[in-house]
Write a protein that holds these residues in place. Sequence first.
Motif, PDB file in Angstrom:
ATOM      1  N   CYS A 104       0.838  -1.199   0.000  1.00  0.00           N
ATOM      2  CA  CYS A 104       0.000   0.000   0.000  1.00  0.00           C
ATOM      3  C   CYS A 104       0.875   1.253   0.000  1.00  0.00           C
ATOM      4  O   CYS A 104       1.897   1.313   0.689  1.00  0.00           O
ATOM      5  N   THR A 116      -3.462   6.096   1.682  1.00  0.00           N
ATOM      6  CA  THR A 116      -4.358   5.280   2.502  1.00  0.00           C
ATOM      7  C   THR A 116      -4.895   6.067   3.693  1.00  0.00           C
ATOM      8  O   THR A 116      -4.279   7.031   4.152  1.00  0.00           O
ATOM      9  N   CYS A 135      -6.054  -1.992  -0.731  1.00  0.00           N
ATOM     10  CA  CYS A 135      -5.724  -1.108   0.384  1.00  0.00           C
ATOM     11  C   CYS A 135      -6.895  -0.151   0.649  1.00  0.00           C
ATOM     12  O   CYS A 135      -7.769   0.032  -0.198  1.00  0.00           O
TER      13      CYS A 135
END
Length: 247
Positions: free
Chosen positions: A190, A195, A209
């Motif tokens: 990720c 994120t 993710c």
Amino acid sequence: LCGCSAVGSLPELCDAAGRCLCRPEFQGPRCEQCRSGFHSYPNCQECSCDPRTSLDTSCTASGICRCRPNYSRASCDQCAQGYYGYPSCTACQCSPEGSRYSTCDQLTGQCVCLPGVVGLRCDQCAHGSYGFPTCQAGTCHPSGSVQSELLPAGQCECRGHVEGPACDRCKPLYWNLSPDAAEGCSSCECNVAGTLSSVAECAQETGQCLCKPHVCSGTCSTCKDGYYNLERYSYFGCQGCQCDIGA
């Protein structure tokens, strides 16, 4: 006088030469039988064969059509045993090791599985059971454990990226439990700039993710259309383009 069938002949029965004049759905010297494409004399109803699934439009004297190999019933309007999903009627693909029978549910294609076995084709172990087709419950997951033999859960030695008493789940930051992965599971990879809360974990089944609102892709590394400049400390992840259309 002509000897013609009163049921199958027209009102005038016969012509000047004595030949019987049959109604459209009858035939024969005395109009005493159903014409091809009709059945059940003396009613002579039209055959109801499905042209997509029968060999032709004719049927037997009792109305039974001649079906193609994967169809059945009088009008060929149902899948034959061993096939499912009318009108396509696809062959059942039940696992010979995991199924009780070679036939399946004619609507869904679901095979009848042996205990501890699941799947449309009965070709995989139920959750918590491993070693298809024996599918023993309470044993180490073969993809996640170092041992090649099936041992009771609790005696398992897990591969590097795997955890759990049965070595049946990936550690945080990893996904895709598989015998082909070097340490049992693959890295999530990720992009923490994209994120939520800079978390690098992903879904264990898909590797997806957890992206910020304006970010996309499996690793959260790309701005959505209409956005740019991915930033780690931006709550939304990317800024709006704010283009002046038509200027």
